[in-house]
Scaffold this active site. Structure first.
Site, PDB file in Angstrom:
ATOM      1  N   CYS A 128     -18.300  22.715  34.603  1.00 42.57           N
ATOM      2  CA  CYS A 128     -19.054  23.958  34.731  1.00 42.57           C
ATOM      3  C   CYS A 128     -20.328  23.726  35.554  1.00 42.57           C
ATOM      4  O   CYS A 128     -21.342  23.262  35.024  1.00 42.57           O
ATOM      5  CB  CYS A 128     -19.391  24.506  33.346  1.00 42.57           C
ATOM      6  SG  CYS A 128     -20.397  25.997  33.418  1.00 42.57           S
TER       7      CYS A 128
ATOM      8  N   CYS B 120     -23.379  25.669  34.322  1.00 44.87           N
ATOM      9  CA  CYS B 120     -24.020  25.149  33.110  1.00 44.87           C
ATOM     10  C   CYS B 120     -24.823  23.884  33.415  1.00 44.87           C
ATOM     11  O   CYS B 120     -25.909  23.699  32.884  1.00 44.87           O
ATOM     12  CB  CYS B 120     -22.986  24.776  32.045  1.00 44.87           C
ATOM     13  SG  CYS B 120     -21.629  25.921  31.878  1.00 44.87           S
ATOM     14  N   ASP B 121     -24.263  22.991  34.225  1.00 45.59           N
ATOM     15  CA  ASP B 121     -24.829  21.640  34.343  1.00 45.59           C
ATOM     16  C   ASP B 121     -25.481  21.337  35.694  1.00 45.59           C
ATOM     17  O   ASP B 121     -26.092  20.281  35.847  1.00 45.59           O
ATOM     18  CB  ASP B 121     -23.717  20.599  34.097  1.00 45.59           C
ATOM     19  CG  ASP B 121     -23.093  20.767  32.717  1.00 45.59           C
ATOM     20  OD1 ASP B 121     -23.829  21.163  31.793  1.00 45.59           O
ATOM     21  OD2 ASP B 121     -21.887  20.518  32.567  1.00 45.59           O
TER      22      ASP B 121
END
Ligand code: NAP
Length: 306
Positions: A131, A134-135
Site C-alpha cells: 500500500c 499507507c506507507d
C-alpha cells in the site's frame, strides 16, 4: 433477526447497506478492519463520476460511510468466522455471537496478491508494502521499487515519485497494462526508471529491505539494485476463503452471480471485487452493491411474504 446482513464494508457493501436501509430493510453490515475497502488505501480517486476534482481515498470512503449511516445503516466491527448459507434463514457467526437474517450480501472484496518471494512476509512492514498510500511517507528522499504494470502499480509509482528520490518500476513485460492516461504519466515521469521484461527474484537485506535482485526475463541478465522500500502491486485476489467450496466460483476464486448479483444459493448475493466480472472499479462496486440490495429486497418480499 435482521432482514439483510452484509459481510464487508468496502464500497460495494456500504452502497448495498445504503440502498437496503433506504428501501426499508433492517440491515446490519459487518466489517473486520476499516470501512472503505481498497478505496481507503488509494491515494487519489479521479474516475468516480461526480468527483471532478480528485478526492483522496480515505475522504471518499468516509463520505460513502457517512452517506450510508444517514439512512440508518448499522455497522459492526467484527470478523465473521463462519456462515450458514443453505437454510431459508441464514446464519452469520462471529467469534462470540451468532446472527440471523433473511438474505445475505457477500462483499468481502479482494486483497493484494503476493509475489511469493523469500523474505516477502518476514519483511512486511520492514520495507515490503502492498500500500503506497499507507506507507509511502516513510520513504521520503529514499529509493524504492514498485513491482507490477497495472493501474495500481502506475498509480503507486506516480504517488511515490512525489516523495522519494527515485522509483524503479519493475514489470515483466515491455508495456504497461495500466489505463493509457496513467501509463503515459508513468512513461513521462523522469523520476521513474522503468525496468522492462524483468522480475524481482530476491529481496536483499538481513533484517529489512536493503535491495532487490532483478532478472531480465529475455536475456537472463541479473542486476542488484539498492532500495529501501518495495511496493508490490501485481493485482488482487478475492477474499473468498470463507465460502470456498460452498458458493460457485471462477477458477480464480471470484464468486459467480447472475446479473441480479444472485449466487447459486437462494437468498445469498455477492457484490464488488469479490464477484467475477470484467471491470473491478469503484463505480462497478457501487453499482453491484445497489443491485444486490435491490435483489435481496425483492427476494425477501417474495420468499417471506412481506
Ligand atoms: P492488474 O490490473 O491485474 O495488474 C497486475 C499487474 O501485475 C500486471 O501488469 C501483471 O503483469 C503484473 N503481475 C501479475 N502477477 C505478477 C507476478 N506474479 N509477477 C510480476 N508481475 C505480475 O492489477 P491492479 O493494477 O492491482 O488492478 C486491479 C484492478 O483494479 C484492475 O481492474 C484495475 O483496473 C483496477 N484499478 C483501477 C484503478 C483506477 O481506475 N484508477 C486504480 C487501481 C486499480 P501483466 O501485465 O504481464 O499481466
Amino acid at each position: 433477526m435482521k432482514d439483510i446482513i452484509i459481510v464487508g464494508g468496502g464500497l460495494a457493501g456500504l452502497t448495498a447497506g445504503m440502498y437496503a436501509q433506504r428501501g426499508g430493510m433492517d440491515t446490519l453490515l459487518f466489517e473486520k478492519m476499516f470501512t472503505g475497502g481498497q478505496a481507503s488505501t488509494t491515494n487519489m480517486i479521479e474516475n468516480y463520476p461526480g468527483f471532478d476534482d480528485p478526492i483522496s481515498g480515505p475522504d471518499f470512503a468516509m463520505k460513502i460511510e457517512n452517506h450510508a449511516r444517514k439512512f440508518g445503516l448499522e455497522i459492526q466491527y467484527d470478523e465473521i468466522v463462519d456462515l450458514e448459507l443453505e437454510g431459508k434463514i441464514k446464519k452469520v457467526k462471529t467469534e462470540n455471537k451468532e446472527y440471523e437474517c433473511k438474505a445475505l450480501i457477500l462483499a468481502m472484496g479482494a486483497e493484494p496478491k503476493k509475489l511469493g518471494l523469500d523474505k516477502e512476509d518476514e519483511f512486511r512492514g520492514r520495507g515490503v508494502s502492498y500500500c503506497a498510500t499507507c506507507d509511502g511517507a516513510f520513504y521520503r528522499g529514499k529509493d524504492v521499487v514498485v513491482v507490477g504494470g497495472g493501474d495500481t502499480a502506475a498509480e503507486d509509482a506516480m504517488f511515490l515519485s512525489q516523495y522519494v528520490n527515485k522509483v524503479y518500476l519493475v514489470h515483466r513485460r515491455d508495456t504497461l497494462r495500466a489505463t493509457k492516461i496513467l501509463a503515459d504519466r508513468v512513461i513521462a515521469n523522469k523520476k521513474i526508471e522503468k525496468i522492462w521484461d524483468s522480475a524481482v527474484e530476491a529481496i536483499l537485506g538481513d533484517d529489512q529491505v536493503t535491495g532487490i535482485r532483478v532478472v531480465n526475463l529475455k536475456t537472463g541478465e541479473k542486476r542488484e539494485i539498492k532500495v529501501d522500500g518495495m511496493f508490490i502491486a501485481i493485482g488482487v485476489r478475492p477474499n473468498s476463503e470463507l465460502i470456498k467450496g460452498r458458493v460457485k466460483m471462477s477458477e480464480a476464486g471470484y464468486v459467480l452471480t447472475n446479473e441480479s448479483m444472485q449466487t447459486n444459493i437462494p437468498g445469498v448475493f455477492a457484490a464488488g471485487d469479490l464477484r467475477h466480472k470484467p471491470l473491478l472499479q469503484l463505480v462497478t462496486a457501487a453499482a453491484d452493491g445497489a443491485i444486490a440490495a435491490y435483489s435481496a429486497q425483492r427476494y425477501i418480499i417474495e420468499e417471506f411474504d412481506e
